[in-house]
Enzyme design. Structure first.
Site, mmCIF file in Angstrom:
data_model
loop_
_atom_site.group_PDB
_atom_site.id
_atom_site.type_symbol
_atom_site.label_atom_id
_atom_site.label_comp_id
_atom_site.label_asym_id
_atom_site.label_seq_id
_atom_site.Cartn_x
_atom_site.Cartn_y
_atom_site.Cartn_z
ATOM 1 N N SER A 179 0.712 -1.363 -0.265
ATOM 2 C CA SER A 179 -0.139 -0.128 -0.098
ATOM 3 C C SER A 179 0.890 1.275 0.148
ATOM 4 O O SER A 179 0.274 2.335 -0.197
ATOM 5 C CB SER A 179 -0.925 -0.001 1.090
ATOM 6 O OG SER A 179 -2.112 -0.794 1.063
ATOM 7 N N LYS A 182 0.296 3.825 -2.661
ATOM 8 C CA LYS A 182 -0.630 5.025 -2.747
ATOM 9 C C LYS A 182 0.109 6.321 -2.558
ATOM 10 O O LYS A 182 -0.356 7.483 -3.063
ATOM 11 C CB LYS A 182 -1.500 4.978 -1.661
ATOM 12 C CG LYS A 182 -2.411 3.562 -1.743
ATOM 13 C CD LYS A 182 -3.615 3.646 -0.432
ATOM 14 C CE LYS A 182 -4.500 2.434 -0.624
ATOM 15 N NZ LYS A 182 -3.707 1.093 -0.397
ATOM 16 N N SER A 356 -5.975 4.445 4.067
ATOM 17 C CA SER A 356 -5.562 3.371 3.061
ATOM 18 C C SER A 356 -6.680 2.835 2.186
ATOM 19 O O SER A 356 -6.964 1.681 2.233
ATOM 20 C CB SER A 356 -4.668 2.044 3.657
ATOM 21 O OG SER A 356 -3.991 1.292 2.734
#
Length: 515
Positions: A179, A182, A356
């Site tokens: 993640s 991102k 997230s």
């Protein structure tokens, strides 16, 4: 299989407030202990407290000097605490208990801990540590070279204000970022669209056929909740549409929905997954089935049909009858009766990073693609993100973007790129990128870090977490005990215990605060 990233199980607002109230009065005393300890060993928590005090004091000076961001592309990033504090969000960050309240709230920005940034360089100047300091390699290497981080890890640390490389362990080697992808998505989207860009959902009437088309504008934060929390409201859109129809003497329509803004597969390569809905240009509350606003949960199979059915119900409440909705496309002859728009892109970026949020990440990747002349698909979004980062002059060698969220294990980023992204977001040349920093979860307080660092560098570390099976990553910023803002990225592969790997990464970030 995706391993859920650990989330705050009980990170409720009252709990956080009690922690903050208990810790803050002690900071001054703890910092004094750290300064006067002489040759005595000083515990990690004492150094962390001193670093927290330095960061908070620095924040006050920066706020007085820089002032709030204005409407020329800059913005004040102070918001109410987000839904992320009540539960985790996004793909990799929960145990299944999502936060529940009536409407998504804006992502938070903690007290500012950014130094006054004036043109951070993008190239490495030196690896030497400042005179009189313990070499950072001697501090970090023992903490990163541990079994908990598996057989392969990379790391980089950069002084944001000067651009100096302070630590490098395979920083140019591409790894699966999970993640932390991102961060790249956020920089690319803000660069392509600007922080003030908004995503609009509209209702269009075909005058010849009385077909009412709900046109998706790619806003995943559109909500059907009665209390919107500042996000675009589907109920408000229905109310305005009904009023416009009644002015035209229309009380019955053929209802359709238009999702043609996006192309390509709607289903993420990981398949049906509680961490992400099928990607659609039209959805309400990210297709969630339980009223939650973040965290893993079962999603509807067709978000556009689900959103339009709710829209039909709201129209009925206002006296407008509709047919069962089906897919269509608004023509150029259609008349827009009403529309609602998301908050600025800066707010979407902050919510994405704090919680997230994979649905927002994939939407931003597609809007970046549209702004870059690419197809609004997983593939087009990946190409657009890479192209935007190259245009910014960032080190993209070895990087590969297969999605915007980091759920795809084929994604590849380097620690060098991640620290460069963070440095670019902190540069005075790029005020429009600052939401990348203000949206990072705050250790011990918000989002996916709300329950971490409560006995360490709480309030000092701000970082994006990432977890997939066998992959643990952490990238963000930290204020060290001298008040310097450092950008760091740690990427570990072949880990066997997400709990142990997470703890190891947290120890390394805390050591940066102590350095």
């Amino acid at each position: 299989m995706v391993v859920p990233e650990l989330k705050p199980w009980r990170a409720a607002v009252p709990h956080v407030q009690r922690i903050a109230g208990a810790v803050r009065p002690c900071l001054a005393r703890l910092a004094a202990v750290a300064r006067t300890s002489g040759s005595r060993p000083v515990k990690t928590w004492q150094f962390s407290a001193g670093a927290a005090l330095a960061g908070l004091a620095l924040a006050s000076g920066v706020a007085a000097t820089a002032g709030p961001w204005e409407g020329n592309g800059q913005r004040t990033a102070e918001r109410e605490r987000a839904a992320g504090q009540e539960g985790s969000g996004g793909a990799d960050h929960a145990d299944g208990r999502a936060a529940r309240h009536e409407g998504p709230r804006p992502a938070p920005s903690a007290v500012p801990v950014l130094t006054g940034l004036d043109g951070a360089a993008q190239t490495v100047i030196t690896k030497n540590d400042p005179p009189g300091e313990q070499p950072l390699a001697d501090v970090l290497a023992p903490l990163l070279d541990v079994p908990e981080l598996g057989g392969s890890h990379t790391a980089a640390v950069v002084d944001v204000a000067t651009g100096r490389r302070l630590y490098d362990a395979g920083g140019a080697t591409a790894r699966t970022p999970a993640s932390t992808t991102k961060i790249a998505t956020a920089v690319a989207a803000l660069s392509a669209l600007g922080p003030d860009h908004r995503l609009t959902t509209r209702a269009a009437l075909e005058p010849d056929t009385r077909e009412l088309v709900l046109v998706g504008g790619g806003d995943p934060t559109l909500t059907a909740h009665r209390t919107t929390g500042g996000w675009a409201g589907l109920r408000a859109l229905a109310d305005r549409t009904a009023a416009a129809l009644k002015k035209r003497g229309i009380r019955q329509v053929t209802l359709s929905y238009d999702t043609t803004l996006y192309t390509g597969p709607a289903l993420h390569p990981i398949g049906v997954n509680d961490n992400i809905a099928p990607v659609s240009a039209l959805m309400a509350d990210e297709g969630r089935t339980d009223g939650s606003t973040s965290g893993p949960v079962t999603r509807v199979a067709d978000p556009a049909a689900d959103a339009t059915a709710k829209f039909a119900g709201f129209l009925a409440d206002s006296g407008i009858r509709t047919t069962a909705p089906g897919p269509s496309k608004a023509t150029k002859r259609s008349i827009t009766l009403a529309s609602v728009s998301s908050p600025p892109l800066s707010a979407l970026v902050e919510r994405m990073l704090t919680n997230s949020d994979n649905d927002i990440a994939e939407a931003l990747a597609r809007h970046t693609a549209l702004a870059s002349g690419e197809r609004a698909s997983f593939e087009g979004g990946g190409r657009a993100i890479g192209a935007r980062l190259r245009k910014l002059g960032l080190p993209t060698a070895g990087a590969s973007f297969r999605d915007g969220s980091g759920l795809d294990r084929a994604d590849r980023l380097t620690a060098d790129l991640l620290t460069s992204l963070l440095g670019e977001a902190g540069s005075a040349r790029r005020p429009g990128l600052r939401p990348v920093l203000t949206g990072l979860p705050v250790a011990g307080f918000t989002g996916t870090l709300a329950a971490r660092y409560t006995d360490g560098a709480a309030g000092v570390v701000r970082a994006k977490t990432g977890t997939l099976t066998g992959v643990n990553t952490l990238a963000g910023t930290v204020v060290d005990k001298h008040g310097r803002l450092l950008a760091f990225a740690f990427l570990a592969s072949d880990t066997t215990s997400p709990l142990d790997a997470q703890a190891a990464l947290d120890r390394a970030a805390t050591a940066l605060a102590d350095w």
